[in-house]
Scaffold this motif. Sequence first.
Motif, short mmCIF file in Angstrom:
data_model
loop_
_atom_site.label_atom_id
_atom_site.label_comp_id
_atom_site.label_asym_id
_atom_site.label_seq_id
_atom_site.Cartn_x
_atom_site.Cartn_y
_atom_site.Cartn_z
N ILE A 77 -6.87 3.67 2.36
CA ILE A 77 -5.50 3.58 2.90
C ILE A 77 -4.99 2.14 2.80
N THR A 78 -5.86 1.17 3.10
CA THR A 78 -5.46 -0.24 2.97
C THR A 78 -5.06 -0.55 1.54
N ALA A 79 -5.83 -0.07 0.57
CA ALA A 79 -5.50 -0.30 -0.84
C ALA A 79 -4.15 0.30 -1.19
N ILE A 80 -3.90 1.52 -0.73
CA ILE A 80 -2.62 2.19 -1.03
C ILE A 80 -1.45 1.40 -0.46
N LEU A 81 -1.58 0.93 0.77
CA LEU A 81 -0.50 0.17 1.40
C LEU A 81 -0.28 -1.17 0.69
N LEU A 82 -1.35 -1.81 0.24
CA LEU A 82 -1.21 -3.08 -0.47
C LEU A 82 -0.60 -2.86 -1.86
N ALA A 84 1.52 -0.58 -2.47
CA ALA A 84 2.94 -0.35 -2.18
C ALA A 84 3.67 -1.67 -1.99
N GLN A 85 3.02 -2.64 -1.33
CA GLN A 85 3.65 -3.95 -1.18
C GLN A 85 3.77 -4.66 -2.51
N TYR A 86 2.78 -4.46 -3.38
CA TYR A 86 2.87 -5.04 -4.72
C TYR A 86 4.09 -4.50 -5.47
N SER A 87 4.37 -3.21 -5.31
CA SER A 87 5.50 -2.61 -6.02
C SER A 87 6.83 -3.24 -5.62
N ILE A 88 6.86 -3.89 -4.45
CA ILE A 88 8.08 -4.57 -3.99
C ILE A 88 8.11 -6.01 -4.49
N LEU A 89 6.99 -6.72 -4.32
CA LEU A 89 6.96 -8.15 -4.63
C LEU A 89 6.55 -8.47 -6.06
N ARG A 90 5.85 -7.56 -6.71
CA ARG A 90 5.29 -7.78 -8.05
C ARG A 90 4.43 -9.04 -8.09
N SER A 91 3.63 -9.25 -7.06
CA SER A 91 2.77 -10.42 -6.98
C SER A 91 1.37 -10.06 -7.46
N ARG A 92 0.84 -10.86 -8.38
CA ARG A 92 -0.50 -10.58 -8.89
C ARG A 92 -1.56 -10.74 -7.80
N SER A 93 -1.29 -11.57 -6.81
CA SER A 93 -2.25 -11.73 -5.71
C SER A 93 -2.40 -10.43 -4.93
N LEU A 94 -1.28 -9.74 -4.66
CA LEU A 94 -1.35 -8.45 -3.97
C LEU A 94 -2.05 -7.41 -4.82
N LEU A 95 -1.83 -7.47 -6.12
CA LEU A 95 -2.51 -6.53 -7.02
C LEU A 95 -4.02 -6.76 -6.96
N ALA A 96 -4.42 -8.03 -6.87
CA ALA A 96 -5.85 -8.36 -6.82
C ALA A 96 -6.49 -7.88 -5.53
N ILE A 97 -5.86 -8.14 -4.39
CA ILE A 97 -6.49 -7.75 -3.12
C ILE A 97 -6.43 -6.25 -2.92
N ALA A 98 -5.38 -5.59 -3.42
CA ALA A 98 -5.34 -4.13 -3.35
C ALA A 98 -6.48 -3.53 -4.17
N SER A 99 -6.72 -4.10 -5.35
CA SER A 99 -7.83 -3.64 -6.19
C SER A 99 -9.16 -3.92 -5.50
N GLY A 100 -9.24 -5.03 -4.75
CA GLY A 100 -10.47 -5.35 -4.02
C GLY A 100 -10.79 -4.30 -2.97
N TYR A 101 -9.77 -3.86 -2.24
CA TYR A 101 -10.02 -2.82 -1.23
C TYR A 101 -10.33 -1.48 -1.88
N LEU A 102 -9.71 -1.19 -3.02
CA LEU A 102 -10.06 0.03 -3.75
C LEU A 102 -11.51 -0.06 -4.23
N PHE A 103 -11.92 -1.23 -4.69
CA PHE A 103 -13.30 -1.44 -5.14
C PHE A 103 -14.29 -1.15 -4.02
N THR A 104 -14.02 -1.67 -2.83
CA THR A 104 -14.95 -1.44 -1.71
C THR A 104 -15.00 0.04 -1.33
N ALA A 105 -13.84 0.71 -1.40
CA ALA A 105 -13.82 2.14 -1.07
C ALA A 105 -14.67 2.93 -2.07
N LEU A 106 -14.50 2.63 -3.36
CA LEU A 106 -15.22 3.39 -4.38
C LEU A 106 -16.71 3.06 -4.41
N MET A 107 -17.08 1.82 -4.08
CA MET A 107 -18.49 1.45 -4.08
C MET A 107 -19.26 2.16 -2.97
#
Length: 285
Positions: A77-82, A84-107
């Motif tokens: 859920i944290t990854a999904i919300l992050l 969503a925030q990336y889709s507004i700001l288009r910030s690569r930093s948000l894309l990175a941390i969202a992917s990080g939370y997705l990574f932890t969920a999948l691991m």
Amino acid sequence: MDLISSEPPASAAPARQEFILSRLPASRANKRAALVMVFVLVLAFLVVAGPLSTMKLSRVDAFIPMYAAAMFVNDAITAILLFAQYSILRSRSLLAIASGYLFTALMLVPWTLTFPGVFAPRGLLGAGLQSTAWVYLLWHGGFATFVIAYALLKDDHAVARLRRTSPRSAILASVAMTIFLVGLATTLVTAGDRFLPRIMADTIRLDFRWNYGAASVALSSVVALVVLWVRRRSVLDLCLMVVMCAVIIEVTLISFPVPARFSIGWYSGRIFGVLSGSLVLFVLL
């Protein structure tokens, strides 16, 4: 005509961005709250590693899927919300941390499936004795790497370039890359189990070589904490700093004072993991 125009005013986007966690400045109250949380984490560590260190606990295999399910829901859920925030700001930093939370969920999936005694005596996916412990190290070390990437990309100026790519395409590419990394890590620690350094003495006790892996994860988490501190700007930065403190304590508890699964430190480390995984989600919501 201006009153009924469907176009939002020019100030609408900046005003909207002020309520996004990665842009919201950390207030003095936020900083005090973060400091209190870190103090409580350290105090709990001292209690577990001190007066409670000799407490003997029973092995509860059902605890593993329960813990993994809670962590998976929090991180997904944290990854999904992050994202969503990336889709507004288009910030690569948000894309990175969202992917990080997705990574932890999948691991969490291979960590649970390969855990010996939960679904099979030796674990599933063709796992060996070392597989689950190595999944844990790659999981936590990988997350620290994503946090470092987030901190280093926070002030990038690639927004204009990213606007040429649709948010959906960028998110899908990030999700695909994250899934690939998880699949690659899982294959390496299962198919290549016999080639991995020995960090488990048996299904319960940790080998002394575990300390080298745990120290590497703790060091990468400290680096992430320092980079976040130097480049701190927002409430999200503050939350991630608390999360990294919790990760450092979690890894330490597993290794000290009793280097074994299902010890008081091991169970406490899992609780620290759930709390740290819930922090950013709680603030986002």
